[in-house]
Design an enzyme around this catalytic site. Structure first.
Site, short mmCIF file in Angstrom:
data_model
loop_
_atom_site.label_atom_id
_atom_site.label_comp_id
_atom_site.label_asym_id
_atom_site.label_seq_id
_atom_site.Cartn_x
_atom_site.Cartn_y
_atom_site.Cartn_z
N LYS A 169 0.96 -1.14 0.06
CA LYS A 169 0.06 -0.07 -0.03
C LYS A 169 0.89 1.28 -0.01
O LYS A 169 1.29 1.76 1.03
CB LYS A 169 -0.92 -0.04 1.36
CG LYS A 169 -2.37 0.79 1.18
CD LYS A 169 -2.18 2.28 0.90
CE LYS A 169 -1.70 3.15 1.99
NZ LYS A 169 -1.80 4.75 1.60
N GLY A 200 -4.44 3.30 -2.40
CA GLY A 200 -5.42 3.49 -1.79
C GLY A 200 -5.16 4.35 -0.58
O GLY A 200 -4.04 4.77 -0.19
N GLY A 202 -5.15 5.45 3.56
CA GLY A 202 -4.31 4.74 4.55
C GLY A 202 -5.55 4.11 5.40
O GLY A 202 -5.55 3.13 6.06
N GLY A 206 -4.85 0.70 3.89
CA GLY A 206 -3.92 0.24 5.18
C GLY A 206 -4.56 -0.15 6.19
O GLY A 206 -4.02 -1.09 6.89
N GLU A 244 8.65 1.69 11.25
CA GLU A 244 9.85 2.91 10.96
C GLU A 244 9.23 4.28 11.37
O GLU A 244 8.48 4.60 10.28
CB GLU A 244 10.43 2.72 9.61
CG GLU A 244 11.31 1.56 9.76
CD GLU A 244 12.65 1.46 10.45
OE1 GLU A 244 12.81 2.45 11.20
OE2 GLU A 244 13.26 0.26 10.58
N GLU A 378 8.46 16.52 15.86
CA GLU A 378 9.05 16.44 14.36
C GLU A 378 8.44 17.45 13.58
O GLU A 378 7.11 17.30 13.14
CB GLU A 378 8.74 15.12 13.83
CG GLU A 378 9.50 14.77 12.82
CD GLU A 378 9.01 13.48 11.92
OE1 GLU A 378 7.90 13.12 12.01
OE2 GLU A 378 10.09 12.65 11.59
P1 NAD Z 1 1.65 8.89 7.36
O1 NAD Z 1 1.65 8.11 8.57
O2 NAD Z 1 0.81 9.93 7.27
O3 NAD Z 1 1.34 7.74 6.12
C1 NAD Z 1 2.34 6.82 6.04
C2 NAD Z 1 1.69 5.89 5.20
O4 NAD Z 1 0.42 5.28 5.91
C3 NAD Z 1 0.69 6.09 3.92
O5 NAD Z 1 0.81 5.35 2.93
C4 NAD Z 1 -0.72 6.30 4.60
O6 NAD Z 1 -1.67 6.20 3.39
C5 NAD Z 1 -0.86 5.45 5.47
N1 NAD Z 1 -1.66 5.25 6.58
C6 NAD Z 1 -2.36 6.27 7.06
N2 NAD Z 1 -3.29 6.00 7.83
C7 NAD Z 1 -3.23 4.78 8.02
C8 NAD Z 1 -3.85 3.88 8.87
N3 NAD Z 1 -4.95 4.16 9.81
N4 NAD Z 1 -3.70 2.30 8.69
C9 NAD Z 1 -2.83 2.09 7.81
N5 NAD Z 1 -2.12 2.88 7.01
C10 NAD Z 1 -2.27 4.10 7.16
O7 NAD Z 1 3.12 9.60 7.20
P2 NAD Z 1 3.68 10.36 5.94
O8 NAD Z 1 3.11 11.70 6.29
O9 NAD Z 1 3.40 9.69 4.60
O10 NAD Z 1 5.12 10.31 6.20
C11 NAD Z 1 5.87 11.21 7.04
C12 NAD Z 1 6.17 10.45 8.35
O11 NAD Z 1 6.81 9.26 7.79
C13 NAD Z 1 7.03 11.20 9.23
O12 NAD Z 1 6.78 11.30 10.38
C14 NAD Z 1 8.50 10.49 9.06
O13 NAD Z 1 9.34 10.73 10.33
C15 NAD Z 1 7.90 9.17 8.89
N6 NAD Z 1 9.13 8.26 8.24
C16 NAD Z 1 9.67 7.34 8.97
C17 NAD Z 1 10.85 6.80 8.27
C18 NAD Z 1 11.91 5.93 9.11
O14 NAD Z 1 12.54 5.09 8.36
N7 NAD Z 1 11.83 5.78 10.49
C19 NAD Z 1 11.28 7.09 7.19
C20 NAD Z 1 10.43 8.04 6.44
C21 NAD Z 1 9.37 8.68 6.96
#
Ligand code: NAD
Length: 471
Positions: A169, A200, A202, A206, A244, A378
């Site tokens: 996803k 799709g 999240g 997700g 992560e 962050e």
């Molecule tokens: P996000 O958590 O909003 O979304 C990440 C993914 O999760 C997307 O594909 C989203 O559609 C999905 N998602 C959203 N709600 C969900 C749910 N309820 N159930 C399952 N999936 C769901 O994050 P973002 O805004 O896309 O990315 C930024 C964040 O990612 C920052 O906090 C950053 O620190 C983190 N990040 C961490 C790492 C690492 O390796 N530790 C690397 C890159 C980014």
């Protein structure tokens, strides 16, 4: 306009059952450049079923088979790196050099997984027990927008190496990049159903992956808030998880540091990926005795950091990915001023010479205390906080006084002292004096930065379950 209206299930591109459309933007112009048709729960079920059907045969493939497949995946993606670089610039806004690094990284992780597999022994003897490392089953892979191709690739690489199958996803905001990656991976000719890719939302696709009893594990990269929701949902079916998540990484400048080296190190780590990096070194800890000198040096250095058109080779910081992200970063800059930090560089608004895109001024606050919002949250934009300290002990205490523990950086001329400080910082990775990244070393965080590790042997074993047979 690019219309992405297919998802990838059971080895073929199919029209999704879902009908919701989602706009895709160019962050450098804020204009709509495409539209993706999103999959829904029905599509998720179809993808899980395909992965489930593929698992029995795929789990019995040999190590040599999987090494060959990983190399084919790398070759197929390598053939599309120019297209992928272009898509990363257009849809994500990464500056040219970063975008091309991102495309190359996605290729390299397949080759690295093949190398890890070469020397990995799936069977070992422990006393009288023969222990085999077993693949988990169907894995759900969920990726964020800030490095979507790389995360699809590094997670899929470990799934294939381990002998599991998966449903991916990707970030719904990265559908143009996902389309190129999917077309490339399809060309590698893996057995149908080994990987399935469903664009799709999240909270739809997700969430269904996190809830499904047919998913054995979720590997997620994204925000800490979403990671927490996935962890809760996964508990119901005892899913394994790799999470992560976010970071608020310290950059500890020791009092013997050579600022000519430490300042570029701090700016590079702080503004990596336009500040939209989980590993960004956003809290710069500076000795009080040299604060004025550091401030003068970084102020001058940041004036040469160009934030603007990602296609300009001189640009170091591209636009934020979305209006929402731009608004969020602006609100943190405002908050920093309201809480009494000293604005050393940047500030609210767009940099000179930029117009419609979601551009942010490279911003640095000084005299930040570690309890201010800009030192705790962050921000995920090019906003750095200089926090003065009095002694090494205090620097270590401040570095560790955070909910996060993903990454850290230490700068100092005495390498032994710098490494001793690094040893006491609670983080999954610490970089001393701009040392290059070791790609096969474990990657992941302590505390709210996540659970588990990716890359190399640690990353592979996160997709395996030990089974002991005696007698
Ligand atoms: P996000 O958590 O909003 O979304 C990440 C993914 O999760 C997307 O594909 C989203 O559609 C999905 N998602 C959203 N709600 C969900 C749910 N309820 N159930 C399952 N999936 C769901 O994050 P973002 O805004 O896309 O990315 C930024 C964040 O990612 C920052 O906090 C950053 O620190 C983190 N990040 C961490 C790492 C690492 O390796 N530790 C690397 C890159 C980014």
């Amino acid at each position: 306009m690019k219309n992405i209206d297919r998802i990838y299930i059971d080895g073929v591109f199919v029209a999704p059952h879902g009908t919701e459309l989602f706009d895709l933007h160019n962050p450098a112009t804020a204009r709509v450049i495409g539209r993706v048709r999103l999959g829904d729960v029905v599509d998720t079920h179809a993808a899980i079923a395909a992965a489930k059907r593929a698992f029995p045969a795929f789990s019995r493939t040999t190590k040599a088979d999987r090494i060959a497949m990983l190399n084919r995946l790398a070759d197929a993606l390598e053939a599309r790196t120019a297209d992928l670089t272009e898509a990363v610039i257009e849809e994500y806004g990464a500056p040219l050099s970063r975008a091309s690094w991102m495309a190359d990284y996605a290729v390299s992780v397949f080759r690295l997984a093949a190398q890890t597999l070469e020397t990995y022994d799936f069977t070992r003897q422990i006393g009288s027990a023969r222990v085999t490392m077993e693949p988990l089953g169907v894995v759900g892979l969920i990726t964020p927008w800030n490095a979507n191709p790389g995360f699809i690739a590094n997670k899929l690489a470990m799934v294939v190496a381990s002998g599991s199958t998966c449903v991916i996803k990707p970030s719904e905001m990265s559908a143009i990049q996902t389309q190129i990656v999917t077309e490339a991976l399809h060309e590698a000719g893996l057995p149908a159903g080994v990987f399935n890719i469903v664009n799709g939302r999240g909270d739809v696709v997700g969430a269904e992956l996190s809830n499904s009893p047919d998913i054995a594990k979720i590997s997620f990269t994204g925000s800490t808030a979403t990671g927490r929701a996935i962890l809760r949902a996964s508990a119901e079916t005892f899913k394994r998880v790799t999470l992560e998540l976010g970071g608020k990484s310290p950059m500890v400048i020791l009092d013997d540091a050579d600022f000519a080296v430490a300042i570029p190190f701090a700016l590079g780590a702080g503004y990596a990926n336009s500040g939209q990096a989980c590993i960004a070194g956003t809290r710069i800890l500076v000795p009080e005795s040299r604060l004025a000198e550091f401030e003068a040096g970084i102020k001058e250095a940041v004036s040469a950091v160009k934030s603007g058109d990602p296609r300009n080779p001189e640009t170091a910081i591209g636009p934020m990915v979305s209006q929402r992200q731009w608004d969020c970063v602006q609100s943190y800059i405002r908050k920093g001023c309201e809480e009494g930090a000293t604005l050393l560089a940047g500030g609210e608004g767009r940099p000179d010479g930029t117009a419609d895109g979601w551009f942010v001024k490279p911003t640095i606050f000084s005299n930040v205390s570690n309890d201010m919002t800009i030192a705790r949250d962050e921000i995920f934009g090019p906003v750095l906080a200089i926090i003065p300290y009095a002694s090494d002990e205090q620097a270590i205490a401040i570095a560790n006084d955070t909910d996060y523990g993903l990454h850290a950086y230490v700068a100092g001329c005495d390498e032994i002292r710098a490494r001793a400080v690094a040893d006491r910082i609670i983080a999954g990775r610490v970089i001393v004096n701009a040392a290059p990244m070791e790609m096969s070393a474990p990657f992941g965080g302590f505390k709210h930065s996540g659970i588990g590790r990716e890359n190399g042997v640690f990353g592979l074993e996160a997709y395996l379950e030990p089974k002991a047979v005696m007698g």
